[in-house]
Design a protein around this motif. Structure first.
Motif, PDB file in Angstrom:
ATOM      1  N   LEU A 146       1.494  41.762  13.372  1.00  0.00           N
ATOM      2  CA  LEU A 146       2.592  40.879  12.978  1.00  0.00           C
ATOM      3  C   LEU A 146       3.434  41.653  11.977  1.00  0.00           C
ATOM      4  O   LEU A 146       2.888  42.378  11.141  1.00  0.00           O
ATOM      5  CB  LEU A 146       2.065  39.599  12.351  1.00  0.00           C
ATOM      6  CG  LEU A 146       1.367  38.646  13.309  1.00  0.00           C
ATOM      7  CD1 LEU A 146       0.809  37.454  12.549  1.00  0.00           C
ATOM      8  CD2 LEU A 146       2.313  38.184  14.401  1.00  0.00           C
ATOM      9  N   VAL A 150       0.399  32.407  17.290  1.00  0.00           N
ATOM     10  CA  VAL A 150       0.286  33.520  18.234  1.00  0.00           C
ATOM     11  C   VAL A 150      -0.479  33.022  19.451  1.00  0.00           C
ATOM     12  O   VAL A 150      -1.582  32.487  19.319  1.00  0.00           O
ATOM     13  CB  VAL A 150      -0.451  34.730  17.609  1.00  0.00           C
ATOM     14  CG1 VAL A 150      -0.641  35.843  18.629  1.00  0.00           C
ATOM     15  CG2 VAL A 150       0.316  35.248  16.391  1.00  0.00           C
ATOM     16  N   LEU A 201       4.659  42.710  17.047  1.00  0.00           N
ATOM     17  CA  LEU A 201       5.186  41.541  17.754  1.00  0.00           C
ATOM     18  C   LEU A 201       6.412  40.996  17.040  1.00  0.00           C
ATOM     19  O   LEU A 201       6.397  40.831  15.826  1.00  0.00           O
ATOM     20  CB  LEU A 201       4.127  40.448  17.838  1.00  0.00           C
ATOM     21  CG  LEU A 201       2.829  40.813  18.534  1.00  0.00           C
ATOM     22  CD1 LEU A 201       1.853  39.636  18.456  1.00  0.00           C
ATOM     23  CD2 LEU A 201       3.078  41.204  19.968  1.00  0.00           C
ATOM     24  N   ALA A 220       4.467  35.665  19.464  1.00  0.00           N
ATOM     25  CA  ALA A 220       4.329  35.144  18.104  1.00  0.00           C
ATOM     26  C   ALA A 220       5.530  34.267  17.782  1.00  0.00           C
ATOM     27  O   ALA A 220       6.674  34.673  18.015  1.00  0.00           O
ATOM     28  CB  ALA A 220       4.223  36.291  17.101  1.00  0.00           C
ATOM     29  N   HIS A 233      -5.191  31.523  21.699  1.00  0.00           N
ATOM     30  CA  HIS A 233      -4.365  31.544  20.488  1.00  0.00           C
ATOM     31  C   HIS A 233      -5.128  32.203  19.348  1.00  0.00           C
ATOM     32  O   HIS A 233      -6.361  32.227  19.329  1.00  0.00           O
ATOM     33  CB  HIS A 233      -3.932  30.130  20.094  1.00  0.00           C
ATOM     34  CG  HIS A 233      -5.082  29.220  19.796  1.00  0.00           C
ATOM     35  ND1 HIS A 233      -5.787  28.568  20.781  1.00  0.00           N
ATOM     36  CD2 HIS A 233      -5.643  28.854  18.628  1.00  0.00           C
ATOM     37  CE1 HIS A 233      -6.741  27.841  20.227  1.00  0.00           C
ATOM     38  NE2 HIS A 233      -6.676  28.006  18.916  1.00  0.00           N
ATOM     39  N   HIS A 234      -4.374  32.741  18.419  1.00  0.00           N
ATOM     40  CA  HIS A 234      -4.977  33.340  17.227  1.00  0.00           C
ATOM     41  C   HIS A 234      -5.378  32.212  16.274  1.00  0.00           C
ATOM     42  O   HIS A 234      -4.708  31.176  16.219  1.00  0.00           O
ATOM     43  CB  HIS A 234      -3.955  34.262  16.540  1.00  0.00           C
ATOM     44  CG  HIS A 234      -4.567  35.109  15.490  1.00  0.00           C
ATOM     45  ND1 HIS A 234      -4.773  34.656  14.198  1.00  0.00           N
ATOM     46  CD2 HIS A 234      -5.027  36.373  15.536  1.00  0.00           C
ATOM     47  CE1 HIS A 234      -5.335  35.615  13.497  1.00  0.00           C
ATOM     48  NE2 HIS A 234      -5.506  36.674  14.272  1.00  0.00           N
TER      49      HIS A 234
END
Length: 176
Positions: free
Chosen positions: A164, A101, A10, A112, A129-130
């Motif tokens: 990421l 994220v 991302l 992200a 969301h993360h």
């Protein structure tokens, strides 16, 4: 972990109010709906930065502090969560950046964002969301979310292993 395919990594986008609007609010002075002097002119109030949503019924706002361990990049994303009964805000108590994220659906490509200069976020109710991704050092966050009856946290494992990027990689330029 094996090397990710380039399409699985991302890009980190700058966190801006316009880019994040579909997912929630960016909490920063620039997002204020009004700015005015308070405390006999010795302070400025950046007013109405985010809408706290506690849903209907017996919900009430909670104010907490989360202390987050820093994550190491590159980092695989394994899960996302959402809060179906209310919004959730994260305001860093330092100027250390963190990663946000988000995704409209846990089975589609997430986005992200990299925060800067003390920016916080307020996730709209139901936004996937993360969990918190602190960077660089142990970081404290002021968290405002919904308390009360009902199950207000749903978690799902991601089927696809998004990544990421490593520190400093793939940061997109600010949108024009």
């Amino acid at each position: 972990m094996s090397n990710p395919r380039p399409d699985d990594v991302l890009a980190l986008e700058p966190l801006t109010a316009a880019a994040f609007a579909a997912f929630g609010d960016v909490i920063e002075p620039a997002s204020a709906r009004q700015v005015y002097a308070v405390n006999d002119g010795t302070a400025q109030r950046f007013h109405d930065l985010a809408r706290v949503d506690t849903g209907t019924g017996d919900g009430h706002p909670l104010i907490s502090i989360f202390r987050a361990e820093p994550r190491t990049l590159p980092m695989p994303l394994r899960c996302v969560e959402r809060h179906p009964l209310g919004s959730q805000a994260f305001v860093p108590l330092s100027r250390t950046p963190f990663i946000v994220v988000v995704t409209a659906d846990p089975h589609t490509r997430p986005r992200a964002f990299l925060s800067q200069n003390g920016q916080g976020v307020n996730y709209h109710r139901g936004t996937w969301h993360h969990p918190l991704i602190a960077l660089e050092q142990v970081s404290d966050f002021l968290v405002i979310d919904r308390g009360g009856p009902g199950d207000n946290c749903e978690e799902v494992a991601l089927r696809h292993r998004w990544m990421l990027p490593g520190a400093g990689e793939l940061l997109l330029p600010p949108a024009a």
